[in-house]
Design a protein around this motif. Sequence first.
Motif, short mmCIF file in Angstrom:
data_model
loop_
_atom_site.label_atom_id
_atom_site.label_comp_id
_atom_site.label_asym_id
_atom_site.label_seq_id
_atom_site.Cartn_x
_atom_site.Cartn_y
_atom_site.Cartn_z
N GLY A 50 6.52 6.85 -10.75
CA GLY A 50 5.56 7.37 -11.89
C GLY A 50 6.14 8.62 -12.71
N PHE A 51 6.49 9.23 -12.04
CA PHE A 51 6.51 10.77 -12.46
C PHE A 51 7.99 11.88 -12.71
CE2 PHE A 51 2.25 10.27 -11.22
CZ PHE A 51 1.08 10.89 -12.84
N ARG A 56 13.33 22.56 -10.02
CA ARG A 56 13.34 24.03 -10.37
C ARG A 56 13.40 24.32 -12.16
NH1 ARG A 56 18.62 26.40 -11.64
NH2 ARG A 56 17.84 28.68 -10.77
N VAL A 57 13.01 22.51 -12.70
CA VAL A 57 12.72 23.63 -14.65
C VAL A 57 11.48 22.44 -14.16
CG1 VAL A 57 13.72 22.06 -16.50
CG2 VAL A 57 15.40 22.02 -14.74
N SER A 58 11.19 21.88 -13.10
CA SER A 58 9.56 21.39 -14.05
C SER A 58 8.52 22.47 -13.58
CB SER A 58 9.50 19.88 -13.90
OG SER A 58 9.70 20.08 -12.88
N SER A 111 9.81 6.15 -19.50
CA SER A 111 10.00 7.75 -18.16
C SER A 111 11.37 8.28 -18.72
CB SER A 111 11.00 6.06 -17.49
OG SER A 111 11.60 7.48 -15.80
N ALA A 112 12.29 8.09 -19.81
CA ALA A 112 13.04 9.18 -20.12
C ALA A 112 12.04 9.75 -21.18
CB ALA A 112 13.96 8.21 -20.40
N THR A 113 11.55 9.29 -22.35
CA THR A 113 10.62 10.30 -22.59
C THR A 113 9.58 11.04 -22.10
OG1 THR A 113 10.64 8.71 -24.65
CG2 THR A 113 8.80 9.62 -24.49
N THR A 117 10.68 15.32 -22.09
CA THR A 117 8.93 16.18 -22.71
C THR A 117 9.03 17.22 -21.14
OG1 THR A 117 8.36 14.18 -23.45
CG2 THR A 117 6.86 16.28 -22.54
N VAL A 118 8.77 17.03 -20.32
CA VAL A 118 8.73 17.73 -18.80
C VAL A 118 10.35 19.12 -19.30
CG1 VAL A 118 9.07 17.99 -16.32
CG2 VAL A 118 7.76 15.93 -17.79
#
Length: 467
Positions: A50-51, A56-58, A111-113, A117-118
């Motif tokens: 769900g997340f 390394r990006v987030s 999910s893609a949104t 966003t992250v």
Amino acid sequence: MTPQAQLAMLAWIPLLLYLFIRLPVQKAVVIGFIGAWLFLPQKAAFSFIGFPDYNRVSAASYGILLATCIFDVGRFHSFKFGWLDLPMLIWCVSPLASSLSNGLGLYDGLSATLSETVQWGFPYFLGRIYLNDFKGLRLLAMGIFLGGMVYVPLCLFEVRMSPQLHNMVYGYFPHSFLQTIRYGGFRPQVFMQHGLAVGVWMMAATLVGIWLWQAGVIKQVWGIPMKWLVPLLLITFILCKSTGAWLLCGFGLVIIFAARWLNTALPLLFLIGGIFFYQYYVATGQLTPQQQDQMISVMTQITNEQRASSLEFRMDNEEILGDKARQQIIFGWGGWGRNRVTEYNWRGEPVDVAVTDSFWIITFGTKGLVGLFSINAAMLLPVVILCRRYPAQYWFNPKVAPAIAVAVTVTLYMNDNLINSMFNPVFPLISGGIAGLVLQGSDMKVQRRSLPRGKVRRIQQRHPSSN
């Protein structure tokens, strides 16, 4: 993931919490983002149902958001949505429109949104709330320059010994080793996803260093004069053997020269306009084979036949992918590789007909014109407004110079996205900081109307932040 890669990922959030305790928050944010991008392992991620993945990006975004909730929760209340934030909002929700328009369902769209966003929205938002003044952007410019200097010995090591640091530290090599061989030697990759990403980073650090040096913002670092550090950084950047980054650096030097000696921002504005024009021109299918041949001929004269052939290959593939994208031109094809062009081999397996190399063609295929122009507006419109607020004659004022320097690097990064797709969260962080600066700054038009022109000029020179 190897144990050392897992340890590095797990240790980053506690490290960020410690930085927030020990350092001023703006400095902690800069170190958190740049440090994560320079040193955390590639292709290392923890998955949660769900997340979006913790990778390394987030890592920097999650850590800084958590630290803000614990130590600086009032910072969230300082955010006021402005019109410059609208393009980034559209970009973050565009996957939802793409999924719904292609019948992929609400869950897929949400999910893609969330993932977009992250990756893009969080760095932009954190730049908005933490780096939205000249001090914050100065710290960010210093962080980029120092990040480049830290990479100097690492790049020189890999130029001589081949890209081995990621393997030595984390126990695996994250990319094709053959792509690190260039011009009879090695192109450093260090801890980034590709040698091209290292080239763009070192290009940005070099230009920022030159700008800060020429504007008198900093005269020495670690007790070493800038007149020695900047040439060292420039030589290392050249040894990164990234032709595209070399060209971008040349554009950046033209911008510096024009601002320094001609007091004009036209080269930067032309570069921004060229991004939108090229994408619209190609996306709508108006680029003719004759025009493409002319571009290849110019590239051959500027670089060499090998690099021109690489550009021709990419443009040929983009023509195929563009034809597919124009079938869903508004919101794109959505995810799951639906934007790709495939055919079946003799085994009945799908094989890509065209290679998707550049960020812009991937965006056009997956999110259509809405996604394409929203992300470009989100990254570049704050730069345009900044140039309008602070004309070129103030670009080498020590207070204004760091903000302009990082704005130029964002523009050059978006130009690189015309041929590559090397995401770097530091650039949306910059865009968010610039958007916050121009949204909350007072407008000098009021003072121009109420004061004589000469007096306004003196005020601007003494207090550029009042612009």
